[in-house]
Design a protein around this motif. Structure first.
Motif, PDB file in Angstrom:
ATOM      1  N   SER A   1       0.841  -1.199   0.000  1.00 55.58           N
ATOM      2  CA  SER A   1       0.000   0.000   0.000  1.00 55.58           C
ATOM      3  C   SER A   1       0.878   1.251   0.000  1.00 55.58           C
ATOM      4  O   SER A   1       1.859   1.322   0.754  1.00 55.58           O
ATOM      5  CB  SER A   1      -0.896   0.009   1.251  1.00 55.58           C
ATOM      6  N   PRO A   2       0.564   2.227  -0.860  1.00 50.08           N
ATOM      7  CA  PRO A   2       1.378   3.436  -0.890  1.00 50.08           C
ATOM      8  C   PRO A   2       1.299   4.237   0.408  1.00 50.08           C
ATOM      9  O   PRO A   2       2.263   4.908   0.787  1.00 50.08           O
ATOM     10  CB  PRO A   2       0.808   4.221  -2.069  1.00 50.08           C
ATOM     11  N   VAL A   3       0.145   4.191   1.046  1.00 56.83           N
ATOM     12  CA  VAL A   3      -0.037   4.840   2.349  1.00 56.83           C
ATOM     13  C   VAL A   3      -0.799   3.862   3.242  1.00 56.83           C
ATOM     14  O   VAL A   3      -1.703   3.158   2.782  1.00 56.83           O
ATOM     15  CB  VAL A   3      -0.840   6.159   2.240  1.00 56.83           C
ATOM     16  N   ILE A   4      -0.418   3.789   4.484  1.00 62.03           N
ATOM     17  CA  ILE A   4      -1.082   2.917   5.455  1.00 62.03           C
ATOM     18  C   ILE A   4      -1.729   3.800   6.521  1.00 62.03           C
ATOM     19  O   ILE A   4      -1.097   4.741   7.028  1.00 62.03           O
ATOM     20  CB  ILE A   4      -0.078   1.937   6.090  1.00 62.03           C
ATOM     21  N   LEU A   5      -2.989   3.489   6.832  1.00 61.02           N
ATOM     22  CA  LEU A   5      -3.746   4.278   7.808  1.00 61.02           C
ATOM     23  C   LEU A   5      -4.035   3.415   9.045  1.00 61.02           C
ATOM     24  O   LEU A   5      -5.060   2.708   9.097  1.00 61.02           O
ATOM     25  CB  LEU A   5      -5.061   4.768   7.188  1.00 61.02           C
ATOM     26  N   PRO A   6      -3.151   3.412  10.036  1.00 62.41           N
ATOM     27  CA  PRO A   6      -3.411   2.624  11.240  1.00 62.41           C
ATOM     28  C   PRO A   6      -4.571   3.215  12.045  1.00 62.41           C
ATOM     29  O   PRO A   6      -4.755   4.436  12.097  1.00 62.41           O
ATOM     30  CB  PRO A   6      -2.095   2.724  12.024  1.00 62.41           C
TER      31      PRO A   6
ATOM     32  N   ARG B   1      -7.860   1.196  -4.417  1.00 64.24           N
ATOM     33  CA  ARG B   1      -6.977   2.343  -4.467  1.00 64.24           C
ATOM     34  C   ARG B   1      -7.737   3.671  -4.417  1.00 64.24           C
ATOM     35  O   ARG B   1      -7.307   4.618  -3.747  1.00 64.24           O
ATOM     36  CB  ARG B   1      -6.111   2.279  -5.739  1.00 64.24           C
ATOM     37  N   ASP B   2      -8.881   3.734  -5.133  1.00 68.38           N
ATOM     38  CA  ASP B   2      -9.606   5.016  -5.122  1.00 68.38           C
ATOM     39  C   ASP B   2     -10.164   5.314  -3.729  1.00 68.38           C
ATOM     40  O   ASP B   2     -10.303   6.480  -3.335  1.00 68.38           O
ATOM     41  CB  ASP B   2     -10.702   5.044  -6.185  1.00 68.38           C
ATOM     42  N   ALA B   3     -10.465   4.272  -2.970  1.00 70.02           N
ATOM     43  CA  ALA B   3     -10.910   4.504  -1.592  1.00 70.02           C
ATOM     44  C   ALA B   3      -9.766   5.072  -0.759  1.00 70.02           C
ATOM     45  O   ALA B   3      -9.947   6.031   0.004  1.00 70.02           O
ATOM     46  CB  ALA B   3     -11.417   3.203  -0.975  1.00 70.02           C
ATOM     47  N   LEU B   4      -8.585   4.479  -0.921  1.00 67.54           N
ATOM     48  CA  LEU B   4      -7.441   4.974  -0.147  1.00 67.54           C
ATOM     49  C   LEU B   4      -7.149   6.438  -0.493  1.00 67.54           C
ATOM     50  O   LEU B   4      -6.842   7.242   0.402  1.00 67.54           O
ATOM     51  CB  LEU B   4      -6.203   4.117  -0.432  1.00 67.54           C
ATOM     52  N   ASP B   5      -7.274   6.768  -1.781  1.00 66.97           N
ATOM     53  CA  ASP B   5      -7.019   8.159  -2.180  1.00 66.97           C
ATOM     54  C   ASP B   5      -7.957   9.124  -1.446  1.00 66.97           C
ATOM     55  O   ASP B   5      -7.545  10.219  -1.042  1.00 66.97           O
ATOM     56  CB  ASP B   5      -7.190   8.308  -3.700  1.00 66.97           C
TER      57      ASP B   5
END
Lengths: 275, 275
Positions: B208-213, B255-259
């Motif tokens: 994942s390009p960014v991880i949201l803990p 991916r679009d959700a993570l964005d």
């Protein structure tokens, strides 16, 4: 005569008083910015937090149902449906039983003995001397609409034979819309005897004891908005509380005064997550 | 006799309540001393501790982070409820209390993985109650309002486990909905109320390009991959995991959700339910 039956008998008279406070109607109050919420039942330390419980903080409608409450000696029901949305909330309880069939726990009966003894002797005397006498003469006049529906002979029979649910109803519904509320009850029964409900004012408190406050169709406004509750019992200045069917209506959400939170900037680090 | 009997219902309720209160006196909300939990992670400041500001004895306080366990933290009383969007950021290391003015059970630092932002679930007399990032799940604590910066997040993230769907709400309106992958049966994604704890990139993680803990942890894994079992939202190299329960607890999103989710402020509420 069994003490278990007497406990129900005494409680019946209390319920007679309480039932006069039931109301189908509405009062108004002011609403303040707050979410809407609804719950079926709350008992301090027993059904705590309340169940089932929904809250609408963003105006979207939330709903939940529950088929069974946690095991407790005070309250039973077959179905509870709670709904909260934008400025409205409602609770529907089906087949509600307060102090359900089967009587009280032995510890409770023992603890109640000092209070039940005079009740026992009094009821025994009443039923032995003249089970057919008119109860209304023994009760405050404002209870006439209820007492004239009840048969003292049936009550004596119940006291002899065992206790059905102290107070039961096929359906209890409370709802609020903005700053007004409604309360409806269907087929209310005291110890199995169906009674009709007169329509007294909301928030009629039952003066049972300085430490006890029982209110039927309780309606009030506070910082959370306008709330209507089918029954609320407060003891020891609120340390112990029983609430049956509560609906709270907030108004449209006011935006908080706080500044908008910042969009986060990802940092470079390492934290293995669960993947 | 009858006037005495009128109080029986109330007395029943009092005694039953007291019995239940006594019976449940070993309930969840017990103030206690914080204890150090796992300290083998790298992000944040695991292991650093401060001094209690209460009492005359010097008490080591554990930092409440994703790496630690805080014992005695009050349990979230309403794990399915939303909030009004208020979040707080400690301006300085500040004690976490089990109740307003009560015993300090931990310490909250301004920075953990990222700047520390915590959702407010209650406020009382200058104190705010927040969700904690430490174990166990559902932990809360009270912070002094004077030690905090306040902000407002208009977002809410709702995760539905049964339908394996994540919804992003902005001011109560849904602005996005995506299929997700969730924890498998023996490592389920924990339900309840938590929050976006951080946002980070990790060059050693390719999924994942960014991880949201989040503030929550796996209930079945004490640690995972060298980390403390922190649940996170992130993407996955292949999209066939979406709509499946195959993760170790994390929430896998497209991916679009993570964005979209990387735009959401830290401290934003994440409501995970079984629906």
């Amino acid at each position: 005569m069994k003490r278990r039956a007497l406990a129900g008998m005494g409680a019946t008279v209390g319920s007679l008083t309480a039932a006069t406070a039931l109301l189908i109607g509405a009062v108004s109050g002011h609403a303040s910015p707050s979410p809407s919420e609804a719950y079926g039942a709350f008992i301090t330390g027993v059904i705590d937090p309340p169940q089932p419980h929904v809250q609408s903080t963003d105006g979207t409608e939330q709903s939940d149902t529950l088929a069974e409450l946690p095991d407790n000696p005070l309250l039973d029901l077959r179905a509870a449906t709670v709904t909260a949305g934008d400025g409205h909330a409602s609770v529907e309880l089906a087949n509600v039983e307060i102090v359900p069939s089967g009587g009280l726990p032995p510890e409770l009966e023992e603890a109640l003995q000092p209070l039940l003894d005079p009740v026992e002797s009094g009821v025994t005397q009443l039923c032995a001397e003249d089970p057919t006498q008119d109860l209304s003469g023994e009760l405050p006049g404002e209870l006439d609409p209820l007492t004239e529906q009840l048969s003292s002979q049936q009550l004596c029979d119940v006291a002899e034979g065992g206790t059905p649910a102290l107070l039961s109803a096929d359906l209890i519904t409370v709802a609020c819309e903005g700053d007004s509320g409604t309360f409806e009850i269907a087929n209310l029964r005291l110890l199995g005897q169906e009674i009709e409900i007169p329509g007294p004012d909301a928030n009629t408190e039952i003066p049972l004891d300085p430490l006890v406050n029982i209110t039927f169709n309780k309606q009030f406004s506070d910082d959370d908005g306008f709330t209507t509750q089918a029954m609320a019992v407060e003891l020891a200045e609120g340390e112990f509380e029983v609430v049956l069917a509560s609906a709270t209506c907030g108004t449209a959400q006011d935006e908080p005064e706080e500044p908008m939170a910042p969009k986060p900037t990802p940092v470079e680090t390492q934290l293995p997550v669960t993947g | 006799m009858l006037s005495a009997a009128a109080g029986v219902l109330a007395v029943l309720v009092v005694l039953a309540g007291l019995m239940w209160m006594i019976g449940s006196s070993d309930g969840a909300e017990h103030p206690g001393r914080a204890q150090q939990g796992e300290q083998d992670g790298r992000a944040g400041q695991p292991g650093r501790s401060g001094q209690s500001e209460t009492g005359t004895d010097t008490v080591e306080l554990v930092d409440s982070t994703t790496h630690t366990t805080v014992e005695g933290a009050p349990v979230d009383p309403a794990p399915r409820q939303g909030t009004d969007g208020i979040i707080v950021h400690p301006l300085r290391p500040t004690p976490v209390h089990a109740e307003p003015g009560g015993e300090a059970i931990a310490r909250m630092t301004p920075t953990q993985i990222s700047d520390t932002w915590l959702p407010v679930i209650d406020e009382r007399d200058g104190w705010v109650r927040v969700l904690l990032p430490s174990r166990p799940n559902g932990s809360t604590g009270w912070l002094r309002g004077e030690d905090l910066e306040r902000a407002f997040t208009p977002y809410t993230i709702r995760v539905h486990l049964e339908s394996m769907t994540l919804r992003l709400l902005f001011r109560g309106d849904e602005i996005g909905s995506w299929p997700i992958g969730i924890g498998k049966a023996d490592t389920p994604t924990p339900a309840g109320r938590t929050f976006l704890l951080g946002s980070f990139t990790d060059a050693e993680q390719q999924f994942s390009p960014v991880i949201l803990p989040l503030g929550s942890h796996s209930d079945t894994l004490d640690d995972f991959g060298g980390g403390p079992g922190t649940v996170a939202i992130h993407t996955w190299p292949t999209e066939d995991v979406l709509g499946t329960a195959t993760s170790h607890g994390c929430i896998r999103v497209p991916r679009d959700a993570l964005d979209r989710l990387t735009e959401v402020p830290l401290g934003t509420l994440v409501l995970v339910d079984q629906q």
